[in-house]
Design a protein around this motif. Structure first.
Motif, PDB file in Angstrom:
ATOM      1  N   HIS A  32       0.833  -1.189   0.062  1.00 11.95           N
ATOM      2  CA  HIS A  32       0.001   0.014  -0.129  1.00 11.95           C
ATOM      3  C   HIS A  32       0.922   1.362   0.040  1.00 11.95           C
ATOM      4  O   HIS A  32       1.595   1.449   0.906  1.00 11.95           O
ATOM      5  N   GLU A  42      -5.328   6.683   6.423  1.00  8.57           N
ATOM      6  CA  GLU A  42      -5.617   5.671   5.750  1.00  8.57           C
ATOM      7  C   GLU A  42      -6.462   5.495   4.671  1.00  8.57           C
ATOM      8  O   GLU A  42      -6.295   4.823   3.735  1.00  8.57           O
ATOM      9  N   HIS A  81      -5.444   3.906  -4.921  1.00  9.17           N
ATOM     10  CA  HIS A  81      -6.107   3.653  -3.866  1.00  9.17           C
ATOM     11  C   HIS A  81      -7.626   4.476  -3.820  1.00  9.17           C
ATOM     12  O   HIS A  81      -7.512   5.356  -4.718  1.00  9.17           O
ATOM     13  N   TYR A 127      -3.844  -3.769  -7.434  1.00  7.57           N
ATOM     14  CA  TYR A 127      -5.101  -3.229  -6.781  1.00  7.57           C
ATOM     15  C   TYR A 127      -5.702  -1.870  -7.577  1.00  7.57           C
ATOM     16  O   TYR A 127      -4.752  -1.057  -7.424  1.00  7.57           O
ATOM     17  N   TRP A 165      -6.738  -7.186  -7.813  1.00  9.86           N
ATOM     18  CA  TRP A 165      -7.404  -7.194  -6.494  1.00  9.86           C
ATOM     19  C   TRP A 165      -8.387  -5.974  -6.600  1.00  9.86           C
ATOM     20  O   TRP A 165      -8.283  -4.745  -6.884  1.00  9.86           O
ATOM     21  N   ALA A 169     -15.347  -1.539  -1.418  1.00  8.05           N
ATOM     22  CA  ALA A 169     -15.605  -0.295  -0.826  1.00  8.05           C
ATOM     23  C   ALA A 169     -16.278   0.731  -1.663  1.00  8.05           C
ATOM     24  O   ALA A 169     -15.600   1.000  -2.926  1.00  8.05           O
ATOM     25  N   GLU A 213      -9.711  -8.390   8.833  1.00  5.15           N
ATOM     26  CA  GLU A 213      -8.234  -8.159   8.235  1.00  5.15           C
ATOM     27  C   GLU A 213      -7.502  -8.448   9.358  1.00  5.15           C
ATOM     28  O   GLU A 213      -6.361  -7.725   9.652  1.00  5.15           O
ATOM     29  N   TRP A 283      -2.780  -0.228   6.806  1.00  2.00           N
ATOM     30  CA  TRP A 283      -2.343  -0.585   5.496  1.00  2.00           C
ATOM     31  C   TRP A 283      -1.171   0.125   5.041  1.00  2.00           C
ATOM     32  O   TRP A 283      -0.340  -0.185   4.101  1.00  2.00           O
TER      33      TRP A 283
HETATM   34  C1  FUL Z   1     -10.079  -2.152   2.108  1.00  6.30           C
HETATM   35  C2  FUL Z   1      -9.580  -0.655   1.818  1.00  6.30           C
HETATM   36  O1  FUL Z   1     -10.801   0.323   2.414  1.00  6.30           O
HETATM   37  C3  FUL Z   1      -8.498  -0.518   3.014  1.00  6.30           C
HETATM   38  O2  FUL Z   1      -7.822   0.984   2.776  1.00  6.30           O
HETATM   39  C4  FUL Z   1      -7.160  -1.394   2.297  1.00  6.30           C
HETATM   40  O3  FUL Z   1      -6.735  -0.956   1.114  1.00  6.30           O
HETATM   41  C5  FUL Z   1      -7.947  -2.840   2.322  1.00  6.30           C
HETATM   42  C6  FUL Z   1      -6.624  -3.773   1.696  1.00  6.30           C
HETATM   43  O4  FUL Z   1      -9.162  -2.779   1.561  1.00  6.30           O
HETATM   44  O5  FUL Z   1     -11.282  -2.273   1.286  1.00  6.30           O
END
Ligand code: FUL
Length: 449
Positions: A32, A42, A81, A127, A165, A169, A213, A283
């Motif tokens: 990350h 974050e 991200h 991702y 990935w 969210a 997580e 992360w």
């Molecule tokens: C989640 C994200 O909201 C977090 O910030 C992070 O990247 C995690 C791996 O996945 O959905």
């Protein structure tokens, strides 16, 4: 369809070639890296100034070396991200490294990381967050086109991709609107340009989220799950055995894949689970955080790779673009511990013979006999999941002083791999007794350490 037919059908739900390859990868890294690395957040707001992103000592070879020292076989990078900042010079936005001071705006983090992975002999994946708090199109149909255009850049410009990935969210974008993601369209693009890449998402198609997580895996982990949970995967069975509707199910439910649930499922599919966790609480990098203990990471490995899942471990680079020495050291310690534990398979000179049972299909037993007594700390079992996942329960047994078999380990599912911790006391014979299964039990391997 009667009960037996239904269960046999469930037992022959099979993984694809790409899922088999993913399961064999077992342990891979997450990285990350974004403006959050510089702000301490974050979840970035999307309003960060690209000028803050400047990893002056960026060294992806250092990352790859550290990742390999832990025994990991791949790396998944946050190409974008939730803040929408792109680590590659995307044609479709100005919110990217091309407007950062790093390499005078001429750099490409995604390319350098992909090349370092290739040099180091590990696989590369990315991702690309669907949630984007910067893109003004977010919340409209045009955003799906934007997202697909970015996906295409990453799928076509950076060589072979092993894992893509996505998370679920879905917050608000800069205009306060939420987006309806066109996951079907995203998946189609990935299949077109990178047919052997596995796709992670809460609901499949290839790999699903374990549901937390914190690195906690289930005692019984099934890769054969209801289509009602993983609706992006192809169902391989046709209709439920029992009338009624499957109760609402989500990734964090404890009993995904259990018999009492699957009997109500209108179609079962093969979707293994991924344990994703960060080496630190966050992360992204926060200087005040410490890496988790070796013991915690090793235990997570035993319960994920050794619990019919894969382990996806995040290491966050520092603002200067390097991994923190504390993390590098912890990764090396973890690798040393794994090599020391699993280096020497004691079954090399042992005999494995079947102990015939009246049923002989859904109950099978084998005796593992060493030429002399051996201290066994772990017994590792693999099912031949290419044919389906079948074992419901098993027990490991050892002879007592009267020669009778006594249980030393009670297990549930096996699947891709089950690592069973034993006492380490010297033993000459161990019996692997599968006490129930959905169809004829087929083992791929038995190893002792
Ligand atoms: C989640 C994200 O909201 C977090 O910030 C992070 O990247 C995690 C791996 O996945 O959905």
């Amino acid at each position: 369809m009667d009960f037996n037919e239904f269960i046999k059908a469930a037992a022959s739900v099979k993984p694809s070639q790409r899922q088999l390859r993913w399961f064999d990868t077992e342990f891979y890294a997450f990285v990350h890296f974004s403006p959050n690395t510089y702000t301490g957040l974050e979840w970035g707001t999307g309003k960060e100034d690209p000028a803050i992103f400047n990893p002056t000592e960026f060294d992806p070879d250092q990352w790859v070396e550290a990742i390999k020292s832990a025994g990991m076989k791949g790396l998944v990078l946050t190409a974008k991200h939730h803040d929408g900042f792109c680590l590659w010079p995307s044609k479709y936005t100005e919110h990217s490294i091309k407007n950062s001071p790093w390499k005078g705006g001429k750099g490409d983090i995604v390319r350098e990381v992909a090349e370092a992975c290739r040099r180091g002999g590990i696989q590369f994946g990315f991702y690309l967050s669907p949630w984007d708090r910067n893109c003004p199109l977010y919340g409209t149909d045009a955003y799906n086109d934007y997202y697909k255009a970015q996906l295409t850049e990453l799928l076509t410009g950076y060589g072979e991709i092993f894992h893509v990935w996505f998370d679920g969210a879905c917050g608000e974008g800069p205009n306060g609107r939420k987006q309806e993601y066109d996951f079907d369209g995203y998946i189609e693009l990935i299949r077109k340009y990178q047919p052997s890449a596995t796709i992670f998402n809460d609901h499949g198609p290839d790999v699903r989220w374990i549901g937390n997580e914190s690195g906690t895996a289930r005692t019984a982990e099934w890769a054969v799950v209801p289509h009602e949970l993983c609706w992006f995967a192809e169902p391989q069975t046709n209709g439920a055995l029992l009338p009624g509707t499957l109760s609402h199910m989500y990734n964090y439910d404890p009993d995904i894949g259990f018999l009492n649930n699957i009997l109500y499922s209108k179609g079962l599919c093969f979707v293994g689970s991924e344990v994703d966790m960060s080496i630190r609480p966050g992360w992204f990098y926060h200087p005040e955080e410490e890496p988790h203990s070796l013991e915690r990471l090793f235990n997570t490995y035993l319960h994920s790779v050794g619990g019919n899942a894969c382990f996806h471990l995040n290491i966050p680079p520092m603002p200067n673009g390097r991994f923190d020495d504390r993390d590098v050291q912890r990764l090396r310690e973890l690798g040393d511990k794994l090599r020391e534990t699993f280096a020497h398979d004691l079954t090399g000179d042992a005999a494995l013979t079947e102990d015939p049972l009246p049923d002989g299909d859904t109950q099978r037993a084998w005796i593992l006999r060493f030429p002399g007594e051996r201290p066994v700390h772990y017994l590792t079992l693999q099912e031949d999941i290419a044919q389906g996942q079948r074992v419901e329960t098993f027990v490991l047994q050892q002879r007592d002083e009267f020669g009778d078999w006594q249980p030393v380990y009670q297990g549930t599912t096996i699947g891709h791999k089950k690592i069973c911790p034993l006492s380490g006391n010297p033993v000459q014979e161990l019996r692997i007794f599968v006490t129930s299964a959905r169809d004829r039990v087929l083992l791929r391997s038995v190893q002792a350490y």
